[in-house]
Design an enzyme around this catalytic site. Structure first.
Site, mmCIF file in Angstrom:
data_model
loop_
_atom_site.group_PDB
_atom_site.id
_atom_site.type_symbol
_atom_site.label_atom_id
_atom_site.label_comp_id
_atom_site.label_asym_id
_atom_site.label_seq_id
_atom_site.Cartn_x
_atom_site.Cartn_y
_atom_site.Cartn_z
ATOM 1 N N MET A 1 0.843 -1.203 0.000
ATOM 2 C CA MET A 1 0.000 0.000 0.000
ATOM 3 C C MET A 1 0.881 1.258 0.000
ATOM 4 S SD MET A 1 -3.427 -0.863 2.081
ATOM 5 C CE MET A 1 -2.814 -0.625 3.731
ATOM 6 N N HIS B 1 9.010 1.182 3.610
ATOM 7 C CA HIS B 1 10.092 1.172 4.598
ATOM 8 C C HIS B 1 10.930 -0.082 4.364
ATOM 9 C CE1 HIS B 1 7.531 -1.768 6.521
ATOM 10 N NE2 HIS B 1 6.554 -0.883 6.646
ATOM 11 N N GLU B 2 11.913 -0.287 5.218
ATOM 12 C CA GLU B 2 12.828 -1.422 5.051
ATOM 13 C C GLU B 2 12.104 -2.777 5.021
ATOM 14 O OE1 GLU B 2 16.165 -2.172 4.489
ATOM 15 O OE2 GLU B 2 16.223 -0.091 3.830
ATOM 16 N N HIS C 1 9.174 -3.446 3.631
ATOM 17 C CA HIS C 1 8.765 -3.647 2.229
ATOM 18 C C HIS C 1 9.981 -3.972 1.359
ATOM 19 C CE1 HIS C 1 5.535 -0.680 3.564
ATOM 20 N NE2 HIS C 1 4.799 -1.685 3.112
ATOM 21 N N GLN D 1 -10.422 -2.822 1.833
ATOM 22 C CA GLN D 1 -9.981 -3.458 3.069
ATOM 23 C C GLN D 1 -10.031 -2.524 4.285
ATOM 24 O OE1 GLN D 1 -6.038 -4.311 1.299
ATOM 25 N NE2 GLN D 1 -5.184 -3.749 3.286
ATOM 26 N N GLY E 1 4.918 -10.412 3.887
ATOM 27 C CA GLY E 1 5.588 -10.339 5.175
ATOM 28 C C GLY E 1 4.858 -11.118 6.259
ATOM 29 N N GLN F 1 -2.961 -12.312 7.338
ATOM 30 C CA GLN F 1 -3.060 -12.022 5.896
ATOM 31 C C GLN F 1 -2.305 -13.070 5.083
ATOM 32 O OE1 GLN F 1 -2.675 -7.961 4.209
ATOM 33 N NE2 GLN F 1 -0.602 -8.557 3.725
HETATM 34 P P1 AMP Z 1 1.395 -2.971 3.439
HETATM 35 O O1 AMP Z 1 1.996 -1.900 2.601
HETATM 36 O O2 AMP Z 1 1.302 -2.622 4.886
HETATM 37 O O3 AMP Z 1 0.102 -3.510 2.868
HETATM 38 O O4 AMP Z 1 2.407 -4.205 3.379
HETATM 39 C C1 AMP Z 1 2.832 -4.753 2.168
HETATM 40 C C2 AMP Z 1 3.637 -5.994 2.450
HETATM 41 O O5 AMP Z 1 4.763 -5.659 3.259
HETATM 42 C C3 AMP Z 1 2.860 -7.080 3.225
HETATM 43 O O6 AMP Z 1 3.206 -8.355 2.722
HETATM 44 C C4 AMP Z 1 3.355 -6.884 4.639
HETATM 45 O O7 AMP Z 1 3.264 -8.054 5.426
HETATM 46 C C5 AMP Z 1 4.803 -6.512 4.379
HETATM 47 N N1 AMP Z 1 5.378 -5.828 5.545
HETATM 48 C C6 AMP Z 1 4.895 -4.752 6.189
HETATM 49 N N2 AMP Z 1 5.672 -4.433 7.250
HETATM 50 C C7 AMP Z 1 6.674 -5.345 7.275
HETATM 51 C C8 AMP Z 1 7.790 -5.574 8.128
HETATM 52 N N3 AMP Z 1 8.039 -4.798 9.169
HETATM 53 N N4 AMP Z 1 8.602 -6.619 7.852
HETATM 54 C C9 AMP Z 1 8.359 -7.432 6.780
HETATM 55 N N5 AMP Z 1 7.324 -7.266 5.944
HETATM 56 C C10 AMP Z 1 6.490 -6.237 6.181
#
Ligand code: AMP
Length: 281
Positions: free
Chosen positions: A29, A33-34, A36, A60, A146, A152
């Site tokens: 989304m 950050h690190e 991602h 969502q 992640g 999820q």
């Molecule tokens: P989001 O942008 O929050 O929808 O996350 C996109 C993807 O990044 C998802 O697969 C998350 O699980 C993963 N993700 C978010 N935060 C982290 C993290 N701290 N460590 C590893 N993966 C992450």
């Protein structure tokens, strides 16, 4: 690096390349950050071309949730992805993803009844639906997720299996700040004081892990301990602390087989989640 803004162009690009190159996909989304970027690196390592999607998926978010205020910074995201040698950013408009008269949803029953699904009604329908759509648009050979969003991940694994989707799901460990806080785009909402309180989540996880290693396998005792730590500061609202089966996500009493500890809290107005695997299969 190419930025693709329409569903049609994304599908055409993937059709042109899919038979000769292994497409790795990282759905996000944005506000990267690190955490991602660790997924992007994994995708680069495993595949020939890497597609990252940036889409704040309206489906969502609940009516009371932060769809409008969710942090966005496409310029910074694209700079980071360029540095990681991403091939394609797929950055669609909501109207293209959900045109008028859109009605289809995907529901992964059972798994959505636990943890975050209990309070975030419809959230995982939104997640499963958008990921299924993105798989049909990007047509990846594998997709990286992640473990930070553990439920999820399990729901997407189940969906791909149940619907015979030809996409390998690759899990990646949670990336943390130096002091242990799990990285999250929502951490940007935290004030300095809240940021300190948020560390209690990591502290409670560490304590439960230690007690578990020392032989305490009674889940309610471990949960009580975690709640004690989380509740030690005002302004920290516990949504749930659960010890559950690693695959079914059903609550466990005595830990004998695979188990995770999962936590959701509200620090001020910010909802944070974290988890750890206590016992592998
Ligand atoms: P989001 O942008 O929050 O929808 O996350 C996109 C993807 O990044 C998802 O697969 C998350 O699980 C993963 N993700 C978010 N935060 C982290 C993290 N701290 N460590 C590893 N993966 C992450």
């Amino acid at each position: 690096m190419k930025i693709i803004r329409t569903v049609k162009e994304m599908q055409d690009w993937s059709d042109g390349i899919r038979s000769t190159r292994r497409i790795g996909f990282v759905p996000t989304m944005g506000y990267l950050h690190e955490g991602h970027l660790s997924l992007v690196r994994k995708a680069r390592e495993m595949g020939d071309v890497t597609v990252v999607s940036i889409f704040v998926n309206p489906m969502q978010f609940g009516p009371e949730e932060d769809l409008v205020t969710y942090p966005r910074d496409f310029n910074s995201d694209s700079e980071m992805l360029e540095k990681e040698k991403t091939d394609i950013i797929f950055y669609p408009e909501a109207q293209d993803m959900y045109p008028q008269r859109y009605t289809t949803i995907i529901q992964v029953r059972g798994l959505e009844d636990h943890l975050c699904g209990r309070t975030r009604t419809g959230h995982f329908i939104g997640v499963a639906t958008v990921v299924a759509k993105l798989f049909n648009i990007v047509k990846p050979h594998f997709a990286v997720f992640g473990q930070k969003d553990y439920q999820q991940l399990k729901i997407i694994e189940r969906m791909t299996k149940d619907l015979n989707m030809d996409v390998e799901i690759v899990p990646c460990p949670t990336v943390r700040e130096q002091d242990g806080l799990a990285m999250s785009s929502r951490n940007t909402y935290l004030s300095q004081e809240e940021r300190k309180k948020a560390l209690l989540i990591y502290k409670s996880i560490g304590t439960v892990e230690t007690l578990f290693r020392q032989g305490e396998h009674h889940a309610p005792t471990l949960i009580e301990k975690a709640k004690e730590i989380l509740g030690s500061e005002a302004g920290m609202d516990i949504e749930y602390v659960s010890i559950c089966d690693k695959d079914t996500l059903e609550d466990i009493d005595e830990i004998k087989e695979s188990a995770i500890l999962a936590i959701a809290c509200r620090v001020g107005r910010t909802r944070l989640i974290d988890n750890t695997i206590l016992m592998e299969d």
